[in-house]
Scaffold this motif. Structure first.
Motif, PDB file in Angstrom:
ATOM      1  N   SER A   1      16.785  -7.919   4.148  1.00 38.14           N
ATOM      2  CA  SER A   1      17.865  -7.103   4.693  1.00 38.14           C
ATOM      3  C   SER A   1      19.019  -8.003   5.142  1.00 38.14           C
ATOM      4  CB  SER A   1      17.368  -6.270   5.873  1.00 38.14           C
ATOM      5  OG  SER A   1      16.989  -7.111   6.951  1.00 38.14           O
ATOM      6  N   THR A   2      20.229  -7.467   5.108  1.00 38.38           N
ATOM      7  CA  THR A   2      21.408  -8.267   5.458  1.00 38.38           C
ATOM      8  C   THR A   2      22.152  -7.712   6.674  1.00 38.38           C
ATOM      9  OG1 THR A   2      22.782  -7.038   3.889  1.00 38.38           O
ATOM     10  CG2 THR A   2      21.728  -9.038   3.089  1.00 38.38           C
ATOM     11  N   GLY A   3      21.659  -6.638   7.278  1.00 45.19           N
ATOM     12  CA  GLY A   3      22.313  -6.050   8.434  1.00 45.19           C
ATOM     13  C   GLY A   3      21.829  -6.655   9.738  1.00 45.19           C
ATOM     14  N   PRO A   4      22.083  -5.980  10.846  1.00 43.83           N
ATOM     15  CA  PRO A   4      21.656  -6.492  12.161  1.00 43.83           C
ATOM     16  C   PRO A   4      20.135  -6.544  12.310  1.00 43.83           C
ATOM     17  CG  PRO A   4      22.536  -4.262  12.352  1.00 43.83           C
ATOM     18  CD  PRO A   4      22.869  -4.742  10.981  1.00 43.83           C
ATOM     19  N   LEU A   5      19.423  -5.691  11.571  1.00 46.87           N
ATOM     20  CA  LEU A   5      17.962  -5.742  11.569  1.00 46.87           C
ATOM     21  C   LEU A   5      17.510  -6.642  10.435  1.00 46.87           C
ATOM     22  CD1 LEU A   5      16.897  -2.035  12.161  1.00 46.87           C
ATOM     23  CD2 LEU A   5      17.458  -3.813  13.840  1.00 46.87           C
ATOM     24  N   HIS A   6      16.643  -7.599  10.750  1.00 44.54           N
ATOM     25  CA  HIS A   6      16.235  -8.572   9.739  1.00 44.54           C
ATOM     26  C   HIS A   6      14.780  -8.378   9.351  1.00 44.54           C
ATOM     27  CE1 HIS A   6      15.051 -12.636   8.184  1.00 44.54           C
ATOM     28  NE2 HIS A   6      16.115 -12.350   7.471  1.00 44.54           N
ATOM     29  N   PHE A   7      14.544  -8.186   8.048  1.00 48.11           N
ATOM     30  CA  PHE A   7      13.170  -8.069   7.563  1.00 48.11           C
ATOM     31  C   PHE A   7      13.130  -8.357   6.066  1.00 48.11           C
ATOM     32  CE2 PHE A   7      15.042  -3.831   7.151  1.00 48.11           C
ATOM     33  CZ  PHE A   7      14.666  -3.440   5.873  1.00 48.11           C
ATOM     34  N   TYR A   8      11.902  -8.607   5.586  1.00 50.34           N
ATOM     35  CA  TYR A   8      11.635  -8.796   4.169  1.00 50.34           C
ATOM     36  C   TYR A   8      10.731  -7.654   3.696  1.00 50.34           C
ATOM     37  CZ  TYR A   8      13.018 -13.642   5.170  1.00 50.34           C
ATOM     38  OH  TYR A   8      13.687 -14.779   5.576  1.00 50.34           O
ATOM     39  N   ALA A   9      10.956  -7.176   2.471  1.00 43.99           N
ATOM     40  CA  ALA A   9      10.099  -6.130   1.923  1.00 43.99           C
ATOM     41  C   ALA A   9      10.210  -6.144   0.404  1.00 43.99           C
ATOM     42  CB  ALA A   9      10.464  -4.759   2.498  1.00 43.99           C
ATOM     43  N   THR A  10       9.598  -5.145  -0.237  1.00 43.09           N
ATOM     44  CA  THR A  10       9.612  -5.085  -1.701  1.00 43.09           C
ATOM     45  C   THR A  10       9.964  -3.685  -2.173  1.00 43.09           C
ATOM     46  OG1 THR A  10       7.262  -4.477  -1.847  1.00 43.09           O
ATOM     47  CG2 THR A  10       7.797  -6.842  -1.858  1.00 43.09           C
ATOM     48  N   ALA A  11      10.372  -3.609  -3.420  1.00 48.70           N
ATOM     49  CA  ALA A  11      10.581  -2.334  -4.107  1.00 48.70           C
ATOM     50  C   ALA A  11       9.995  -2.470  -5.504  1.00 48.70           C
ATOM     51  CB  ALA A  11      12.060  -1.979  -4.175  1.00 48.70           C
ATOM     52  N   ILE A  12       9.605  -1.355  -6.085  1.00 49.33           N
ATOM     53  CA  ILE A  12       9.044  -1.347  -7.432  1.00 49.33           C
ATOM     54  C   ILE A  12      10.035  -0.677  -8.370  1.00 49.33           C
ATOM     55  CG2 ILE A  12       7.033  -0.807  -8.840  1.00 49.33           C
ATOM     56  CD1 ILE A  12       6.419  -2.445  -6.298  1.00 49.33           C
ATOM     57  N   VAL A  13      10.448  -1.398  -9.401  1.00 49.90           N
ATOM     58  CA  VAL A  13      11.342  -0.846 -10.420  1.00 49.90           C
ATOM     59  C   VAL A  13      10.536  -0.702 -11.709  1.00 49.90           C
ATOM     60  CG1 VAL A  13      13.495  -1.130 -11.688  1.00 49.90           C
ATOM     61  CG2 VAL A  13      13.316  -1.989  -9.339  1.00 49.90           C
ATOM     62  N   PRO A  14      10.222   0.532 -12.127  1.00 51.26           N
ATOM     63  CA  PRO A  14       9.462   0.728 -13.364  1.00 51.26           C
ATOM     64  C   PRO A  14      10.255   0.293 -14.589  1.00 51.26           C
ATOM     65  CG  PRO A  14       9.364   2.676 -11.964  1.00 51.26           C
ATOM     66  CD  PRO A  14      10.434   1.782 -11.401  1.00 51.26           C
ATOM     67  N   ILE A  15       9.532  -0.143 -15.617  1.00 48.38           N
ATOM     68  CA  ILE A  15      10.160  -0.576 -16.866  1.00 48.38           C
ATOM     69  C   ILE A  15       9.442   0.074 -18.039  1.00 48.38           C
ATOM     70  CG2 ILE A  15      10.468  -2.552 -18.422  1.00 48.38           C
ATOM     71  CD1 ILE A  15      10.993  -4.288 -15.993  1.00 48.38           C
ATOM     72  N   ASP A  16      10.225   0.617 -18.949  1.00 44.86           N
ATOM     73  CA  ASP A  16       9.701   1.110 -20.225  1.00 44.86           C
ATOM     74  C   ASP A  16       9.647  -0.090 -21.154  1.00 44.86           C
ATOM     75  OD1 ASP A  16       9.240   2.157 -22.717  1.00 44.86           O
ATOM     76  OD2 ASP A  16      10.775   3.716 -22.600  1.00 44.86           O
ATOM     77  N   SER A  17       8.480  -0.746 -21.193  1.00 45.41           N
ATOM     78  CA  SER A  17       8.384  -1.997 -21.946  1.00 45.41           C
ATOM     79  C   SER A  17       8.530  -1.788 -23.449  1.00 45.41           C
ATOM     80  CB  SER A  17       7.053  -2.684 -21.640  1.00 45.41           C
ATOM     81  OG  SER A  17       5.966  -1.828 -21.908  1.00 45.41           O
ATOM     82  N   LYS A  18       8.135  -0.624 -23.944  1.00 46.84           N
ATOM     83  CA  LYS A  18       8.247  -0.364 -25.380  1.00 46.84           C
ATOM     84  C   LYS A  18       9.698  -0.387 -25.831  1.00 46.84           C
ATOM     85  CE  LYS A  18       6.961   2.944 -28.996  1.00 46.84           C
ATOM     86  NZ  LYS A  18       6.270   4.239 -29.289  1.00 46.84           N
ATOM     87  N   ASN A  19      10.554   0.223 -25.009  1.00 46.20           N
ATOM     88  CA  ASN A  19      11.977   0.293 -25.344  1.00 46.20           C
ATOM     89  C   ASN A  19      12.819  -0.719 -24.569  1.00 46.20           C
ATOM     90  OD1 ASN A  19      11.876   2.669 -27.160  1.00 46.20           O
ATOM     91  ND2 ASN A  19      11.197   3.740 -25.302  1.00 46.20           N
ATOM     92  N   LYS A  20      12.135  -1.589 -23.793  1.00 45.86           N
ATOM     93  CA  LYS A  20      12.808  -2.610 -22.993  1.00 45.86           C
ATOM     94  C   LYS A  20      13.913  -2.001 -22.131  1.00 45.86           C
ATOM     95  CE  LYS A  20      11.805  -6.439 -26.125  1.00 45.86           C
ATOM     96  NZ  LYS A  20      12.338  -7.599 -26.855  1.00 45.86           N
ATOM     97  N   LYS A  21      13.532  -0.933 -21.424  1.00 48.61           N
ATOM     98  CA  LYS A  21      14.493  -0.178 -20.627  1.00 48.61           C
ATOM     99  C   LYS A  21      14.085  -0.181 -19.154  1.00 48.61           C
ATOM    100  CE  LYS A  21      16.162   4.589 -20.010  1.00 48.61           C
ATOM    101  NZ  LYS A  21      17.557   4.279 -19.777  1.00 48.61           N
ATOM    102  N   VAL A  22      15.037  -0.514 -18.282  1.00 48.19           N
ATOM    103  CA  VAL A  22      14.822  -0.452 -16.840  1.00 48.19           C
ATOM    104  C   VAL A  22      15.010   0.997 -16.392  1.00 48.19           C
ATOM    105  CG1 VAL A  22      15.654  -1.195 -14.579  1.00 48.19           C
ATOM    106  CG2 VAL A  22      15.610  -2.812 -16.493  1.00 48.19           C
ATOM    107  N   MET A  23      13.996   1.556 -15.740  1.00 50.22           N
ATOM    108  CA  MET A  23      14.053   2.954 -15.320  1.00 50.22           C
ATOM    109  C   MET A  23      14.667   3.024 -13.917  1.00 50.22           C
ATOM    110  SD  MET A  23      10.277   3.833 -16.871  1.00 50.22           S
ATOM    111  CE  MET A  23      10.336   5.612 -16.638  1.00 50.22           C
ATOM    112  N   GLU A  24      15.980   2.889 -13.882  1.00 50.24           N
ATOM    113  CA  GLU A  24      16.715   2.754 -12.625  1.00 50.24           C
ATOM    114  C   GLU A  24      16.553   3.950 -11.694  1.00 50.24           C
ATOM    115  OE1 GLU A  24      20.769   1.173 -13.080  1.00 50.24           O
ATOM    116  OE2 GLU A  24      20.346   1.039 -15.225  1.00 50.24           O
ATOM    117  N   GLU A  25      16.344   5.125 -12.252  1.00 47.43           N
ATOM    118  CA  GLU A  25      16.273   6.342 -11.451  1.00 47.43           C
ATOM    119  C   GLU A  25      14.896   6.552 -10.812  1.00 47.43           C
ATOM    120  OE1 GLU A  25      14.646   7.296 -15.432  1.00 47.43           O
ATOM    121  OE2 GLU A  25      16.325   6.103 -14.660  1.00 47.43           O
TER     122      GLU A  25
END
Length: 308
Positions: free
Chosen positions: A108-132
């Motif tokens: 995080s870059t605001g006044p509250l400081h922490f580390y965390a993760t997010a999961i971004v799915p990928i369509d590996s067959k079509n090499k597409k990042v599923m942003e939504e």
């Protein structure tokens, strides 16, 4: 598929959290001299130099390559999701492929400081990042924000904790994790080289503060302090895990050092209230998991927590 990724994502933070469960058992053993114990270099690295290289999640090699080829899309999707869902701006530090996408480590870059993760799915067959379809492990970001709020509200107490652990480091020749390793493979909330904190969703003292912050992330420190309910504080819902490593690569964890640190923490009235766990490891971490707990690790943990 989502359940599988949850299991993978859990391994990121659970390696640190559950490492304490292992340490709780082995912490009662007597430390033995390393006898020039050699760890395989392809599996272990000194905590002094470890920055997260080699960290691995099952089946992620192909998706990690795709993510790196589409890094701008992954970063953009992550930032937009966290801004929308958690009113939080972040800096992305690392991407590690998993079987169905990529695990993104951020700070995080605001006044509250922490580390965390997010999961971004990928369509590996079509090499597409599923942003939504970006998502986060249930409760992980919420817990991280609550822990960061404690630090924000109790600044003096956490300065006292920093002073205490830095004193242990100097007195007993102990070291902590590198900042780079926290950035690249930390992902567990409010983290410093010598400790991390956890605040659970059952914490009725901090929950009103969290609710106010989510409604108004620009709320002042005074406004947030007024929302805090000290009479409802229960130390079992706020945990501080202190982790030290021996500075000498050939030194085994010393039970006398652990005992002296535990006694000092128990008697220190200036540090934050909560449930404390203390771990002492040798000099090495597992590169693939970032874990420091090994057979010779020592700890003061379950069921003998330090309650303050």
């Amino acid at each position: 598929m989502k359940n599988y990724i949850k299991l993978i994502a859990c391994s990121i933070s659970v390696s640190l959290i559950l490492g304490g469960c292992v340490g709780a058992d082995i912490g009662k053993e007597s430390a033995k001299q390393q006898d020039d114990l050699e760890y395989p270099k392809d599996q272990y690295e000194s905590v002094l130099t470890y920055k997260g290289e080699g960290y691995d999640l099952p089946g992620g090699e192909k998706n990690e390559k795709i993510a790196n080829e589409h890094k701008e899309e992954v970063v953009k999707a992550t930032k937009e999701y966290l801004k929308k869902e958690y009113r939080t701006d972040v800096e992305v530090h690392n991407m590690v492929g998993n079987q169905d996408g990529v695990t993104v480590f951020y700070e995080s870059t605001g006044p509250l400081h922490f580390y965390a993760t997010a999961i971004v799915p990928i369509d590996s067959k079509n090499k597409k990042v599923m942003e939504e379809k970006v998502w986060t492990l249930e409760g992980e970001v919420e817990d991280a924000i609550r822990a960061a709020l404690y630090v924000y509200l109790f600044e003096d107490e956490f300065k006292a904790l920093d002073k205490q652990v830095e004193g242990f480091s100097s007195e007993f020749n102990l070291v902590g994790r590198t900042i780079e390793s926290l950035q690249n493979v930390g992902g567990i909330g409010y983290m410093k080289p010598f400790y991390f904190t956890q605040s659970m969703d059952l914490d009725e003292a901090i929950n009103p503060v969290y609710e106010l912050y989510m409604k108004n992330p620009d709320a002042s420190r005074d406004q947030l302090k007024r929302a805090y309910k000290p009479d409802l504080f229960n130390p079992k819902y706020f945990r501080v895990s202190i982790q030290f490593f021996m500075e000498d690569p050939k030194a085994a964890p010393d039970p006398k050092v652990l005992k002296e640190m535990v006694n000092t923490i128990e008697s220190n009235s200036e540090i934050p209230k909560g449930t404390y766990r203390v771990y002492l490891h040798d000099n090495f971490v597992n590169k693939k998991s970032s874990e420091g707990v090994k057979k010779n690790s020592l700890s003061q943990s379950a069921p003998d927590y330090i309650i303050k």
